[in-house]
Design a protein around this motif. Structure first.
Motif, PDB file in Angstrom:
ATOM      1  N   PHE A 145       0.835  -1.208   0.000  1.00 41.64           N
ATOM      2  CA  PHE A 145       0.000   0.000   0.000  1.00 41.64           C
ATOM      3  C   PHE A 145       0.871   1.261   0.000  1.00 41.64           C
ATOM      4  N   SER A 146       1.932   1.251   0.801  1.00 40.66           N
ATOM      5  CA  SER A 146       2.829   2.410   0.834  1.00 40.66           C
ATOM      6  C   SER A 146       3.520   2.591  -0.512  1.00 40.66           C
ATOM      7  N   LEU A 147       3.921   1.473  -1.127  1.00 40.23           N
ATOM      8  CA  LEU A 147       4.566   1.533  -2.434  1.00 40.23           C
ATOM      9  C   LEU A 147       3.605   2.084  -3.485  1.00 40.23           C
ATOM     10  N   ASP A 148       2.357   1.619  -3.453  1.00 48.67           N
ATOM     11  CA  ASP A 148       1.356   2.118  -4.405  1.00 48.67           C
ATOM     12  C   ASP A 148       1.147   3.623  -4.257  1.00 48.67           C
ATOM     13  N   ALA A 149       1.037   4.064  -2.999  1.00 48.95           N
ATOM     14  CA  ALA A 149       0.842   5.500  -2.757  1.00 48.95           C
ATOM     15  C   ALA A 149       2.052   6.306  -3.214  1.00 48.95           C
ATOM     16  N   LEU A 150       3.251   5.801  -2.937  1.00 46.03           N
ATOM     17  CA  LEU A 150       4.476   6.501  -3.336  1.00 46.03           C
ATOM     18  C   LEU A 150       4.594   6.577  -4.862  1.00 46.03           C
ATOM     19  N   LEU A 151       4.297   5.474  -5.536  1.00 48.99           N
ATOM     20  CA  LEU A 151       4.368   5.454  -7.000  1.00 48.99           C
ATOM     21  C   LEU A 151       3.347   6.419  -7.606  1.00 48.99           C
ATOM     22  N   CYS A 152       2.134   6.387  -7.057  1.00 52.93           N
ATOM     23  CA  CYS A 152       1.052   7.208  -7.611  1.00 52.93           C
ATOM     24  C   CYS A 152       1.288   8.690  -7.386  1.00 52.93           C
ATOM     25  N   LEU A 153       1.787   9.060  -6.214  1.00 55.97           N
ATOM     26  CA  LEU A 153       1.852  10.468  -5.838  1.00 55.97           C
ATOM     27  C   LEU A 153       3.215  11.111  -6.059  1.00 55.97           C
ATOM     28  N   VAL A 154       4.263  10.312  -6.218  1.00 59.05           N
ATOM     29  CA  VAL A 154       5.602  10.890  -6.339  1.00 59.05           C
ATOM     30  C   VAL A 154       6.333  10.392  -7.590  1.00 59.05           C
ATOM     31  N   VAL A 155       6.492   9.081  -7.719  1.00 57.35           N
ATOM     32  CA  VAL A 155       7.342   8.527  -8.782  1.00 57.35           C
ATOM     33  C   VAL A 155       6.760   8.807 -10.166  1.00 57.35           C
ATOM     34  N   GLY A 213      14.904  20.116 -12.916  1.00 60.58           N
ATOM     35  CA  GLY A 213      13.698  20.627 -13.560  1.00 60.58           C
ATOM     36  C   GLY A 213      12.485  19.774 -13.260  1.00 60.58           C
ATOM     37  N   ALA A 214      12.657  18.439 -13.275  1.00 59.61           N
ATOM     38  CA  ALA A 214      11.537  17.544 -12.960  1.00 59.61           C
ATOM     39  C   ALA A 214      11.188  17.619 -11.478  1.00 59.61           C
ATOM     40  N   PHE A 215      12.211  17.746 -10.640  1.00 59.41           N
ATOM     41  CA  PHE A 215      11.977  17.778  -9.194  1.00 59.41           C
ATOM     42  C   PHE A 215      11.212  19.027  -8.782  1.00 59.41           C
ATOM     43  N   LYS A 216      11.496  20.161  -9.444  1.00 62.21           N
ATOM     44  CA  LYS A 216      10.806  21.413  -9.089  1.00 62.21           C
ATOM     45  C   LYS A 216       9.294  21.259  -9.214  1.00 62.21           C
ATOM     46  N   TYR A 217       8.854  20.606 -10.282  1.00 64.19           N
ATOM     47  CA  TYR A 217       7.419  20.429 -10.485  1.00 64.19           C
ATOM     48  C   TYR A 217       6.837  19.339  -9.589  1.00 64.19           C
ATOM     49  N   THR A 218       7.706  18.429  -9.120  1.00 64.15           N
ATOM     50  CA  THR A 218       7.236  17.338  -8.266  1.00 64.15           C
ATOM     51  C   THR A 218       7.109  17.776  -6.812  1.00 64.15           C
ATOM     52  N   ILE A 219       7.718  18.922  -6.470  1.00 60.41           N
ATOM     53  CA  ILE A 219       7.680  19.391  -5.078  1.00 60.41           C
ATOM     54  C   ILE A 219       6.239  19.542  -4.595  1.00 60.41           C
ATOM     55  N   GLY A 220       5.353  20.018  -5.478  1.00 58.80           N
ATOM     56  CA  GLY A 220       3.943  20.172  -5.096  1.00 58.80           C
ATOM     57  C   GLY A 220       3.323  18.858  -4.661  1.00 58.80           C
ATOM     58  N   PHE A 221       3.664  17.781  -5.361  1.00 58.32           N
ATOM     59  CA  PHE A 221       3.136  16.464  -4.985  1.00 58.32           C
ATOM     60  C   PHE A 221       3.744  15.990  -3.671  1.00 58.32           C
ATOM     61  N   LEU A 222       5.037  16.276  -3.462  1.00 57.52           N
ATOM     62  CA  LEU A 222       5.662  15.903  -2.192  1.00 57.52           C
ATOM     63  C   LEU A 222       5.008  16.634  -1.025  1.00 57.52           C
ATOM     64  N   VAL A 223       4.717  17.908  -1.223  1.00 57.91           N
ATOM     65  CA  VAL A 223       4.025  18.680  -0.173  1.00 57.91           C
ATOM     66  C   VAL A 223       2.657  18.070   0.109  1.00 57.91           C
ATOM     67  N   PHE A 224       1.943  17.674  -0.955  1.00 59.13           N
ATOM     68  CA  PHE A 224       0.625  17.058  -0.770  1.00 59.13           C
ATOM     69  C   PHE A 224       0.740  15.763   0.036  1.00 59.13           C
ATOM     70  N   VAL A 225       1.750  14.948  -0.255  1.00 58.26           N
ATOM     71  CA  VAL A 225       1.947  13.688   0.476  1.00 58.26           C
ATOM     72  C   VAL A 225       2.234  13.969   1.943  1.00 58.26           C
ATOM     73  N   VAL A 226       3.096  14.939   2.205  1.00 56.33           N
ATOM     74  CA  VAL A 226       3.425  15.271   3.591  1.00 56.33           C
ATOM     75  C   VAL A 226       2.180  15.752   4.334  1.00 56.33           C
ATOM     76  N   ILE A 227       1.413  16.648   3.711  1.00 50.83           N
ATOM     77  CA  ILE A 227       0.186  17.148   4.345  1.00 50.83           C
ATOM     78  C   ILE A 227      -0.793  16.008   4.589  1.00 50.83           C
ATOM     79  N   LEU A 228      -0.906  15.111   3.615  1.00 46.96           N
ATOM     80  CA  LEU A 228      -1.835  13.984   3.723  1.00 46.96           C
ATOM     81  C   LEU A 228      -1.511  13.126   4.934  1.00 46.96           C
TER      82      LEU A 228
END
Length: 588
Positions: free
Chosen positions: A101-111, A140-155
């Protein structure tokens, strides 16, 4: 003997995971656009789809392992199944579930988002000029992914601190199973439970539309998809008609060359009609070439050949899937009514059903087959794959949309890398919703306790198990609402069902949305199914183009001989010799 049985269950699961990896690979390579294929997108898509399917198909392993500890014939635990051994099995399954489940969430929201932006950052010109390096592309890819990382942390922070639902003292939770659900969780488990509950709820909203439409479209599409004209015949006929059309245009233009005033009105009308027909024929020729896979990879061409080989049995397969869909619809409706009418705590616990009271055919079939592993696993695998591929059909038919705007199309051999990654995220969320639906609606008794039975007598002294050798009618299935203390020493709920029930009990809002969404799902499935029955046949892409231009409709069972002839021509890749003869006669 017990060790061999447990090892066999895990070996079967390992084989299934390898099979899922192969299915995921075929799916990704079949739908990808060959000339835009990227290794990063391919690997991430295959790995993500394999992971999410492995998560859903861990349920039968879960059920088989906990059921293996009980002898259903006598309603007692087996001699080797001590409480310590049972706890070890449950602990192993819990760790594996949390990992997946953690892997699925990480793949979906970050990877997957990172891979999306990584592909978007690629610039061939800048790479050749030396202005784009590996590090700059990663940043460049990481800059746009930061928003998703913030969402995961907030979640996870919200799940870490959010309080669980308040409890009443009415006694409705006064069962061992419910007390176990309400037991203390550590903060990390609560955060993961909340995150998965939220993702499953979002996935349920997609599931209602895409899987609901796909389950009704898939069998009807198989029944109505066998064409009476093969691709080679269509291509040859179109080419011949196009030559005749252009020759006739040259004749009309040559007849009026040098004539004052140009074409007369009759010839002008005929020429205009020929020009319109030429555009239609050119479009049909292009679509026929596209359907023939002239510029596709060998995998797509092989897929077309396999489809042609199995085309004669598509009708039978479509009819069988139609029956399966009807049985699934009835089973889910019965479970939904059962939950709405007989749930002990109704909306306060997300309509958890403590005891199945209405007969569910699929649930009954899985419970009976679970007594002989891996028959139930094969059935559950087929049902899961049917839901998954129906979701793919729904995504391909409806497309990836934002409200009414169509963002991407998912088509065999024509899906861009961005479309594949977006589809992967959607399928991950859909798989979480499918996992809930299979466990809670399609087969609730099977998903909770499998074939476990217990002797409904009072416990003997010194903790000995009650004996029902002479009272077989007192050996009853394990349920969540069992109040007999003997059941506590025999029945073990599956880890998957416990996890899903814990989401509903601790966060009832998720359970309410997921439960009532099932009725919307059934309504959409029925509406699309009835609508599709009275529509023109949904054919392949090249035939859809042809239908749009000529508005041709074919009967379901008409032209059987031509259908089998078209199948053979698609397999061999050659048109019938009669095509040239017919067109020659038409020209005469």
């Amino acid at each position: 003997m017990a060790l061999i049985q447990l090892a066999l269950i895990w070996v079967v699961y390992a084989v299934v995971v390898v099979l899922l990896a192969a299915i995921s690979s075929i799916f990704v390579f079949t739908y990808q656009k060959p000339r835009d294929r990227a290794a990063s997108v391919t690997i991430v898509s295959i790995f993500t789809i394999t992971s999410l399917l492995a998560t859903v198909l861990l349920l039968p392993v879960d059920v088989a392992l906990v059921s293996s500890t009980v002898s259903s014939k006598v309603g007692q635990r087996k001699e080797w199944a001590t409480q310590q051994k049972v706890d070890e099995i449950v602990q192993t399954l819990t760790i594996l579930y949390y990992t997946l489940f953690s892997l699925d969430a990480l793949l979906c929201l970050v990877v997957v988002p990172f891979t999306y932006f990584w592909y978007e950052e690629y610039d061939q010109v800048q790479i050749e000029d030396g202005r784009q390096t590996f590090g700059s592309r990663v940043w460049g890819a990481f800059k746009y992914t930061i928003g998703f990382l913030v969402f995961v942390v907030i979640l996870f922070l919200v799940g870490f601190f959010i309080p669980v639902a308040a409890r009443d003292n009415s006694g409705r939770y006064d069962f061992d199973y419910f007390r176990h659900l309400l037991g203390d969780e550590n903060q990390g488990e609560r955060a993961l439970t909340f995150a998965l509950g939220l993702l499953t709820t979002i996935g349920t909203l997609l599931y209602v539309l895409y899987t609901g439409a796909g389950l009704s479209l898939m069998p009807i599409a198989l029944i109505k998809s066998a064409p009476s004209t093969s691709i080679p015949t269509l291509s040859a006929t179109t080419e011949s008609e196009l030559e005749a059309n252009r020759e006739r245009q040259r004749q009309l233009e040559g007849r009026n060359t040098g004539t004052e005033g140009g074409l007369n009105p009759k010839d002008r009308r005929e020429l205009d009609a020929l020009v319109r027909e030429e555009r239609t024929l050119v479009r049909r020729q292009r679509v026929a070439a596209e359907a023939a896979g002239e510029h596709d990879s060998w995998l797509i061409k092989t897929w077309h050949k396999i489809e042609a080989v199995f085309r004669p049995i598509k009708l039978i397969g479509g009819l069988l899937l139609l029956i399966v869909t009807i049985v699934l619809w009835v089973s889910m409706l019965l479970t939904g009514i059962d939950k709405a009418a007989h749930s002990l705590c109704k909306h306060e616990c997300g309509y958890i059903l403590a005891h199945v009271q209405l007969f569910n055919p699929i649930n009954a079939a899985l419970v009976e087959s679970s007594k002989i592993f891996p028959i139930d696993y094969v059935i559950f695998l087929l049902i899961t794959m049917y839901f998954f591929f129906s979701s793919v059909v729904g995504v391909a038919t409806i497309g990836i949309r934002f409200l009414w705007l169509r963002l991407f199309d998912i088509r065999k051999g024509h899906s861009s890398p961005q479309a594949m990654l977006m589809a992967t995220v959607m399928l991950t969320l859909l798989a979480l919703a499918i996992n809930y639906s299979l466990a809670m609606m399609v087969a609730p008794q099977y998903s909770h306790f499998g074939s476990q039975m217990f002797c409904d007598h009072t416990l003997k002294q010194h903790g000995e198990q009650p004996d029902c050798s002479n009272h077989s009618n007192h050996i009853i299935p394990c349920t969540e609402a069992t109040g007999n203390a003997a059941a506590r020493n025999v029945c073990t709920a599956s880890v998957a069902s416990t996890f899903l029930d814990r989401i509903s009990v601790n966060f009832p809002f998720f359970g309410i949305v997921e439960f009532w969404a099932q009725f919307v799902f059934l309504a959409i499935l029925l509406i699309v199914f009835v609508t599709t029955l009275f529509r023109a046949p949904k054919l392949q892409d090249y035939e859809a183009e042809q239908d749009a231009e000529e508005e041709e409709e074919e009967g379901l069972l008409a032209s059987t001989g031509r259908r089998f002839g078209a199948t053979w021509q698609d397999i061999t890749g050659r048109a019938s010799k009669q095509v040239g003869t017919r067109n020659g006669n038409a020209g005469d």
